[in-house]
Enzyme design. Sequence first.
Site, short mmCIF file in Angstrom:
data_model
loop_
_atom_site.label_atom_id
_atom_site.label_comp_id
_atom_site.label_asym_id
_atom_site.label_seq_id
_atom_site.Cartn_x
_atom_site.Cartn_y
_atom_site.Cartn_z
N ASP A 195 33.46 41.70 43.16
CA ASP A 195 34.44 41.01 43.41
C ASP A 195 34.67 41.18 45.04
OD1 ASP A 195 36.66 39.31 44.21
OD2 ASP A 195 37.79 39.81 42.61
N LYS A 228 37.92 33.01 50.34
CA LYS A 228 38.61 33.38 51.58
C LYS A 228 37.72 32.86 52.66
CE LYS A 228 41.66 35.92 49.36
NZ LYS A 228 43.08 35.56 49.23
N TYR A 232 42.74 43.25 41.20
CA TYR A 232 43.04 41.83 40.74
C TYR A 232 41.89 41.15 40.79
CZ TYR A 232 45.44 37.44 41.06
OH TYR A 232 46.15 36.10 40.56
#
Length: 429
Positions: free
Chosen positions: A236, A264, A141
């Site tokens: 990613d 994050k 994702y």
Amino acid sequence: MNNIEAFERAASVLVGGVDSPVRAWKGVGGTPLSFVGGRGAYLEDVEGKGYVDYVGSWGPLIVGHSHPQVVRAICERAQRGISFGAPSPLETKLAETIRRTFPSMEKIRFVTSGTEATMTALRLARGATGRSLVVKFAGCYHGHHDGMLVSSGSGSLTLGQPDSAGVLQEVARCTAVVPYNDREAVKALFNARGQDIAAVIVEPWAGNMGLVPPLPGFLEELRNLTAGHGALLIFDEVITGFRTSEGGVQQKKGIRPDLTCLGKIIGGGLPVGAVGGRAEVMDHLAPLGPVYQAGTLAGNPLAMAAGLATLEVLASPGVREKLEDQSAFFAEGLAEAARSCNLPLSVTRLGSVLGLFFSSSVPRNLDEVRATEGNLYPLFFHAMVRRGHLFAPSPFEATFVSLAHDRSVLESTLGAALEVFSELAERRQ
């Protein structure tokens, strides 16, 4: 107010009662908890009940909730200004800190989310290469922008199909989807369409299907194929960045991607993302180049201060070793607890991120993840919530350990897990 009342009130004004779909607990059933506070390893809901938290705001709270150093940095910064919409030395300082840790990120552009980071990286890759096709992997994702909301077609060489209403077929055709860990499928795609491929984007450890590790040679093959065909390799590391060795999976594997996406942890709980990479590629971004990207709140001073404080805590002597030891203890304890109950459970771990699979073997791709005993996860989830331990409300999400999860906290969770695993084992008989 109890949790049911809180959710019903939210549902009257928020779509589905939430601002992000996974929070609605559709993957496990039941009514979502609503939280009013968090400190250390614990969350408190609207009813005043406490829970040991292994979601950690989906990863950024690596030092725990409301860490004093992070809170102090935010408060001090807020007193001097919340947002400038103009350059700030804090942006430069955080960028320098990240570059020391991720040397492949020679130049950096801050954004406000991981989705925005990957969106920018893909636009940049297309602009820098002059090509249109992007390769992604089923189960990975990379945010909710149109080009990434696609699923695989009927074979490894077919282009993506829209996975959401509102995504145009014309957009989906610019993304090819292949199975994670399938080196042969990637090679076949490059043999067929190599001249059209702008980039390959990958979670080096697939953290959005439960934390699936790469098979030996898989990431190296991606590096070789992209380099050989003039395409860019995008890592990613929104989830994995700073969760393992300081330089992420790329440092651990000794692979230098062309572009890296982070999020994050670099915001310390506030909304931040970043894309960075080779200077000659990054310089295609405006204002130096023709690839446009902008953001009013990009580089927000509060977020920069929170990120810097978090990374400073992680850089303190002995902190990473402590976090590694705690995470290893927890992963081994969960596996042993399940084993003692004759319950199939495979636990993967990358630093302080864990994956839990109700299976006797670690899955290698999305199809194998779906073939695990996923029906057990909702039972596990709710049984742990009743005992005061919160895991992700989806079998496809990762489990996060923070610095605040000391040995006594982890032991309490392992004790509860042993009880739950015993119950689940009985249900399987």
